[in-house]
Scaffold this motif. Structure first.
Motif, PDB file in Angstrom:
ATOM      1  N   ILE A 127       1.249  -1.091  -0.322  1.00 27.69           N
ATOM      2  CA  ILE A 127      -0.180  -0.069  -0.126  1.00 27.69           C
ATOM      3  C   ILE A 127       0.605   1.363  -0.115  1.00 27.69           C
ATOM      4  O   ILE A 127       0.565   2.310  -0.583  1.00 27.69           O
ATOM      5  CB  ILE A 127      -0.425  -0.069   1.056  1.00 27.69           C
ATOM      6  CG1 ILE A 127      -2.235  -1.245   1.666  1.00 27.69           C
ATOM      7  CG2 ILE A 127      -1.993   1.149   1.174  1.00 27.69           C
ATOM      8  CD1 ILE A 127      -2.777  -1.292   2.159  1.00 27.69           C
ATOM      9  N   ALA A 128       1.744   1.224   0.724  1.00 32.06           N
ATOM     10  CA  ALA A 128       2.709   2.486   0.956  1.00 32.06           C
ATOM     11  C   ALA A 128       3.407   2.662  -0.588  1.00 32.06           C
ATOM     12  O   ALA A 128       3.156   3.350  -0.858  1.00 32.06           O
ATOM     13  CB  ALA A 128       3.670   1.974   2.394  1.00 32.06           C
ATOM     14  N   SER A 129       4.256   1.551  -1.147  1.00 34.42           N
ATOM     15  CA  SER A 129       5.400   1.806  -2.329  1.00 34.42           C
ATOM     16  C   SER A 129       3.915   1.882  -2.983  1.00 34.42           C
ATOM     17  O   SER A 129       4.669   3.356  -4.074  1.00 34.42           O
ATOM     18  CB  SER A 129       5.504   0.206  -2.950  1.00 34.42           C
ATOM     19  OG  SER A 129       6.351  -0.222  -1.405  1.00 34.42           O
ATOM     20  N   PHE A 130       3.004   1.460  -3.384  1.00 34.23           N
ATOM     21  CA  PHE A 130       1.769   2.251  -4.668  1.00 34.23           C
ATOM     22  C   PHE A 130       1.941   3.387  -4.045  1.00 34.23           C
ATOM     23  O   PHE A 130       1.359   4.569  -5.020  1.00 34.23           O
ATOM     24  CB  PHE A 130       0.676   1.588  -4.536  1.00 34.23           C
ATOM     25  CG  PHE A 130      -0.733   1.822  -5.618  1.00 34.23           C
ATOM     26  CD1 PHE A 130       0.011   2.439  -6.882  1.00 34.23           C
ATOM     27  CD2 PHE A 130      -1.560   2.762  -4.821  1.00 34.23           C
ATOM     28  CE1 PHE A 130      -0.739   2.099  -8.222  1.00 34.23           C
ATOM     29  CE2 PHE A 130      -2.850   2.786  -5.829  1.00 34.23           C
ATOM     30  CZ  PHE A 130      -2.086   3.260  -7.464  1.00 34.23           C
ATOM     31  N   GLY A 131       1.141   4.362  -2.931  1.00 31.21           N
ATOM     32  CA  GLY A 131       0.910   5.811  -2.379  1.00 31.21           C
ATOM     33  C   GLY A 131       2.437   6.617  -2.382  1.00 31.21           C
ATOM     34  O   GLY A 131       2.610   7.583  -3.706  1.00 31.21           O
ATOM     35  N   VAL A 132       3.906   5.971  -2.340  1.00 33.99           N
ATOM     36  CA  VAL A 132       4.750   6.472  -2.970  1.00 33.99           C
ATOM     37  C   VAL A 132       4.982   6.916  -4.037  1.00 33.99           C
ATOM     38  O   VAL A 132       5.455   8.105  -4.527  1.00 33.99           O
ATOM     39  CB  VAL A 132       5.856   5.984  -2.219  1.00 33.99           C
ATOM     40  CG1 VAL A 132       7.519   6.449  -2.831  1.00 33.99           C
ATOM     41  CG2 VAL A 132       5.910   5.973  -0.751  1.00 33.99           C
ATOM     42  N   PHE A 133       4.731   5.543  -4.841  1.00 33.80           N
ATOM     43  CA  PHE A 133       5.114   5.601  -6.553  1.00 33.80           C
ATOM     44  C   PHE A 133       4.454   6.764  -7.199  1.00 33.80           C
ATOM     45  O   PHE A 133       4.886   7.193  -8.085  1.00 33.80           O
ATOM     46  CB  PHE A 133       5.449   4.566  -6.610  1.00 33.80           C
ATOM     47  CG  PHE A 133       5.758   4.537  -8.277  1.00 33.80           C
ATOM     48  CD1 PHE A 133       6.957   3.879  -8.695  1.00 33.80           C
ATOM     49  CD2 PHE A 133       4.951   4.459  -9.557  1.00 33.80           C
ATOM     50  CE1 PHE A 133       7.521   4.002  -9.764  1.00 33.80           C
ATOM     51  CE2 PHE A 133       5.128   4.753 -10.526  1.00 33.80           C
ATOM     52  CZ  PHE A 133       6.383   3.553 -11.115  1.00 33.80           C
ATOM     53  N   VAL A 134       2.888   6.616  -6.825  1.00 38.38           N
ATOM     54  CA  VAL A 134       1.815   7.650  -7.435  1.00 38.38           C
ATOM     55  C   VAL A 134       2.495   8.629  -6.940  1.00 38.38           C
ATOM     56  O   VAL A 134       2.027   9.655  -7.217  1.00 38.38           O
ATOM     57  CB  VAL A 134       0.391   7.579  -6.774  1.00 38.38           C
ATOM     58  CG1 VAL A 134      -0.316   8.404  -7.509  1.00 38.38           C
ATOM     59  CG2 VAL A 134       0.006   6.344  -7.670  1.00 38.38           C
ATOM     60  N   GLY A 135       2.750   9.321  -5.405  1.00 42.76           N
ATOM     61  CA  GLY A 135       3.097  10.787  -5.116  1.00 42.76           C
ATOM     62  C   GLY A 135       4.328  10.493  -6.061  1.00 42.76           C
ATOM     63  O   GLY A 135       4.568  12.329  -6.900  1.00 42.76           O
ATOM     64  N   ALA A 136       4.849  10.258  -6.503  1.00 40.10           N
ATOM     65  CA  ALA A 136       6.738  10.685  -6.411  1.00 40.10           C
ATOM     66  C   ALA A 136       5.878  10.850  -8.882  1.00 40.10           C
ATOM     67  O   ALA A 136       6.512  12.216  -9.070  1.00 40.10           O
ATOM     68  CB  ALA A 136       7.689   9.068  -7.457  1.00 40.10           C
ATOM     69  N   ILE A 137       5.504   9.991  -9.093  1.00 42.40           N
ATOM     70  CA  ILE A 137       5.756  10.478 -10.595  1.00 42.40           C
ATOM     71  C   ILE A 137       4.290  11.595 -10.938  1.00 42.40           C
ATOM     72  O   ILE A 137       4.156  11.993 -11.849  1.00 42.40           O
ATOM     73  CB  ILE A 137       4.716   9.603 -11.508  1.00 42.40           C
ATOM     74  CG1 ILE A 137       3.199   8.649 -10.788  1.00 42.40           C
ATOM     75  CG2 ILE A 137       5.489   8.081 -11.397  1.00 42.40           C
ATOM     76  CD1 ILE A 137       2.646   7.584 -11.325  1.00 42.40           C
ATOM     77  N   THR A 138       3.384  11.965  -9.724  1.00 43.81           N
ATOM     78  CA  THR A 138       2.459  13.020 -10.141  1.00 43.81           C
ATOM     79  C   THR A 138       3.471  14.346  -9.922  1.00 43.81           C
ATOM     80  O   THR A 138       2.845  15.354  -9.252  1.00 43.81           O
ATOM     81  CB  THR A 138       1.677  12.847  -9.512  1.00 43.81           C
ATOM     82  OG1 THR A 138       1.270  11.970  -8.158  1.00 43.81           O
ATOM     83  CG2 THR A 138       0.328  11.781  -9.844  1.00 43.81           C
ATOM     84  N   SER A 139       4.067  13.951  -8.628  1.00 48.14           N
ATOM     85  CA  SER A 139       4.562  15.921  -8.528  1.00 48.14           C
ATOM     86  C   SER A 139       5.179  16.647  -8.832  1.00 48.14           C
ATOM     87  O   SER A 139       5.786  16.299 -10.895  1.00 48.14           O
ATOM     88  CB  SER A 139       6.814  15.244  -7.874  1.00 48.14           C
ATOM     89  OG  SER A 139       7.141  15.969  -7.118  1.00 48.14           O
ATOM     90  N   SER A 140       5.279  17.764  -9.125  1.00 51.09           N
ATOM     91  CA  SER A 140       5.275  19.013 -10.144  1.00 51.09           C
ATOM     92  C   SER A 140       6.485  18.790 -10.475  1.00 51.09           C
ATOM     93  O   SER A 140       6.712  19.418 -11.238  1.00 51.09           O
ATOM     94  CB  SER A 140       4.698  20.004  -8.964  1.00 51.09           C
ATOM     95  OG  SER A 140       5.448  20.077  -8.030  1.00 51.09           O
ATOM     96  N   GLY A 141       7.693  18.425  -9.731  1.00 53.42           N
ATOM     97  CA  GLY A 141       8.561  19.729  -9.805  1.00 53.42           C
ATOM     98  C   GLY A 141       9.169  20.277  -9.624  1.00 53.42           C
ATOM     99  O   GLY A 141      10.258  20.915 -10.389  1.00 53.42           O
TER     100      GLY A 141
END
Length: 760
Positions: free
Chosen positions: A49-63
């Motif tokens: 669950i945490a991995s999915f959240g981290v990955f989604v958060g990373a790819i949707t990060s604005s940068g």
């Protein structure tokens, strides 16, 4: 090399990977503690669950790395070379700082560390430039955005007070509603709580988790969420309440478990989407700077970095790579588990071994709390107090006797409150522009709910409060250390250029490798060296097995420690004696822990035999005598060498080594006997102890004769040490012998009782 900056870019890329690993190891505590502590979801599923959240958060990060590029300093005041030096100093400091905190198992804020590292390096570079240009010191504010640092300090204080207080209040109310005897899954309380919690988490996901994305800003979702907070929350509450009812009514799903799962995902998403800048923001800003300078044709010392003031679009590939590294770290980082353990231990419901020792501040805090509690009891009617107390009565859990079971640190109600309150506070803080740190909020909410849930009782409060104060102190230390070390690193880099960068990178690699090796050795020693822990003892046979394990381990370690002292005294090796003394202190602490837990042993003993309780208490007493004897021998030897007194004479060393040889033989036999649970030769071992006892007595008599007749015997300190070791050795042998006799007698009585039962 004509272009040393490309080497710096490569070094920053490597540092970014390392920083991701050490940063995630530290911040995993933010979103994993509640789920892991409650144990309602398997560790594997929690990590998924945490991995999915981290990955989604990373790819949707604005940068959009504004903090790294212009949040702390004015980039227009610096040239390209200045900026590269600043970024190198920041990354080197960040990795070292976070790795130290991870090794210690202490959570800290990656936001605070990166902000104050940027501030320290920028201030140092600003002063260097001002000195070269003969500018006045007040010009510093043209270089630095001091308001950001002030916000961070304010955020620490605000997070500590607000998160702790609200966490405690909400948990107290929640416990009054639920008690520790959580009702039926489809009860009104569960359904309404589920609707409220999931609505709050959903709002948190959209507002905090996606707040930096292009999607979030392009479609004006931010303003819509801010302007229609109560309408959105109301619709979410109704929707989720209905869903909670359906889940509770027609499925076997516990709505509290759903809250914990979704809450873990939301915090992981927010962490990755918003804190990613703390790990890769500086390297990406450095790469943007390099791209702008490289094609300009202007010298690095003349190229203004005003371009960093503009927005730069994110690189999706880099975000994907960063997300993958973060996910792998969550799964495989042992240091992350250590940091998580610190947070869980400070908030667990049951008593147990405490990591932190009491301090003056923690004692004063506990006494103040007791005073306030006394005032509450006087002002509150007894009937009200009695009703409240019934809501805090914990259920008695009956476990299958043959099985061992590790109880959760806290229940699903507290885990849910931790996640919901943290999410709400972070969302509100973000919407109001308040600098609330994710680390600070999640940690302090957990501590507040622990206090309200009566997890900090009279037996543990002083230790838990000391732990919380240590962590909070570490947060402020992070700011000071980050600022200072980053400024020093910048000065060195500016002084030596690329050579200084190379030297600092070697130092960083050396220190991190050293920390890793020491940590790995510590983990290995922990596996090889059985720690003396109390288990849930069930029967009299269990008492014998557990006691045998304790005796075997203590004897093994005492044997090794005694030999080390004799050997190190002969070589007058202070460092080795100091190391041995640390091992002795550890042994004493573990034996003392067993003594402190005698209450739990007596309470958990299945049999009603007073004899078994008496036997176990006496075993612990003898083990304590043994550990105290080796402690005296070790400490007096270390003190003697540390004070630079004369070496023991060759004759004294020879006698000590002779005693050690015989003692080693005796203790090795005891270790084997108790390891194998074979007590048939205990009588022989007890009989052999007389020879060793006589050997020690002879050594004492020889030393007396040397003092009276040998004119070269002129050192009273040597005599004091030698007599002290010999006399304590006699006590050590006596305690071991008494322990064997006690065990032999008890084992014989058990066998007779079993034989008698067989005849019946």
């Amino acid at each position: 090399m004509d272009n040393p900056y490309i080497l710096m870019i490569a070094a920053l890329a490597l540092l970014a990977i390392v920083d991701l690993i050490v940063g995630v190891s530290n911040d995993a505590v933010n979103f994993l503690n509640s789920a892991i502590g409650s144990k309602v979801i398997s560790t594997k599923n929690i990590l998924m669950i945490a991995s999915f959240g981290v990955f989604v958060g990373a790819i949707t990060s604005s940068g959009m790395m504004e903090v790294a590029r212009k949040g702390i300093f004015n980039p227009a005041m610096f040239n390209f070379q200045n900026i590269m030096y600043i970024f190198m100093a920041v990354m080197i400091t960040d990795i070292l700082l976070l790795d130290v905190f991870n090794t210690l198992g202490m959570p800290t804020s990656t936001t605070v560390s990166i902000v104050f590292e940027l501030l320290g390096a920028a201030v140092a570079m600003a002063f260097i430039k001002m000195s070269l240009n003969s500018e006045n010191s007040h010009i510093i504010w043209d270089y630095i955005n001091y308001g950001k640092a002030t916000q961070i300090i304010f955020g620490i204080l605000l997070s500590v007070v607000v998160a702790f207080s609200i966490g405690a209040l909400v948990q107290f109310i929640s416990r009054l509603l639920f008690s520790f005897k959580i009702g039926a899954k489809d009860s009104l309380t569960n359904v309404v709580f589920g609707g409220f919690a999931l609505a709050a988490i959903s709002y948190f996901i959209f507002f905090k988790g996606f707040k930096g994305t292009t999607f979030y800003k392009t479609y004006h979702i931010k303003h819509y969420l801010e302007d229609n907070l109560w309408q959105i929350f109301g619709i979410g509450f109704i929707t989720w309440t209905f869903i909670s009812y359906l889940l509770s009514k027609f499925t076997k799903i516990n709505i509290l478990h759903v809250i914990i799962g979704v809450g873990t995902f939301s915090l992981a998403l927010a962490f990755s989407g918003n804190d990613l800048v703390n790990f890769v923001g500086v390297p990406i800003a450095a790469w943007n700077s390099y791209e702008a300078w490289h094609g300009s044709g202007v010298a690095a010392t003349d190229f203004s970095m005003e371009i960093l003031s503009k927005k730069v679009p994110s690189n999706n590939f880099l975000l994907l790579v960063a997300g993958a590294i973060m996910v792998l770290t969550i799964w495989f980082s042992k240091k992350a588990k250590e940091v998580i353990k610190t947070g869980i231990d400070l908030s667990r419901q049951d008593e147990g071994q405490e990591k932190f020792q009491p301090t003056i501040a923690s004692r004063l805090a506990v006494r103040s709390a007791m005073f306030l509690n006394n005032m509450y009891e006087k002002a509150t009617p007894q009937s009200t107090q009695d009703w409240v107390n019934t809501r805090f009565e914990r259920s008695v859990v009956t476990l299958p006797k043959p099985k061992e079971f590790e109880m959760p640190a806290f229940d699903t109600v507290r885990a849910s409150v931790n996640l919901v309150v943290a999410g709400i506070l972070i969302s509100i803080g973000t919407s109001k522009g308040l600098p609330l740190s994710t680390t600070y909020v999640t940690f302090m909410v957990a501590m507040g709910t622990s206090l309200a849930d009566r997890a900090w009782g009279r037996e543990s409060a002083v230790y838990r409060v000391a732990g919380v104060l240590n962590v909070i102190g570490g947060w402020f230390a992070t700011a000071f250390i980050a600022f200072t070390v980053s400024a020093i690193a910048l000065y060195l880099i500016n002084l030596g250029g690329i050579l200084s960068v190379g030297l600092l990178l070697i130092i960083v690699a050396t220190l991190i490798t050293r920390n890793y090796i020491k940590y790995a050795q510590k983990q290995k020693e922990g596996k090889e060296e059985r720690k003396i822990n109390r288990r849930e003892l069930i029967t009299i046979s269990g008492v014998i097995d557990e006691s045998s394990s304790h005796i075997s381990e203590v004897v093994k370690r005492v044997n090794k420690l005694y030999t080390s002292v004799a050997k190190d005294l002969a070589s007058h090796d202070l460092n080795k004696l100091k190391k041995t003394d640390k091992h002795v202190s550890k042994l004493n602490a573990e034996v003392e822990q067993l003594k402190d837990e005698v209450f739990y042993f007596i309470k958990n003993l299945d049999e009603t035999s007073a004899e078994a309780s008496r036997f176990y208490i006496m075993v612990i007493g003898f083990l304590q005598d043994i550990s105290q004897s080796i402690s005296y021998i070790s400490k007096s030897s270390y003190k003697h060498v540390n004070n630079n007194h004369k070496n023991l004479k060759k004759s004294q060393i020879a006698e000590l080594k002779g005693i050690d040889t015989e003692l080693d033989k005796m203790l090795s036999q005891i270790e084997v006997a108790f390891d194998n649970k074979d007590f048939s030769n205990l009588s022989e071992i007890i009989a052999e102890k007389n020879e060793l006892y006589n050997h020690v007595g002879e050594a004492i008599e020889k030393q007396v004769k040397r003092i009276r007749k040998d004119k070269t015997e002129t050192s009273p300190k040597n005599t004091t040490l030698f007599f002290g070791i010999l006399l304590e050795t006699k006590d050590l042998i006596g305690s071991i012998t008494s322990l064997l006799e006690l065990f032999q007698e008890f084992d014989l009585n058990i066998k007779k009782a079993k034989a008698h039962d067989g005849l019946l």
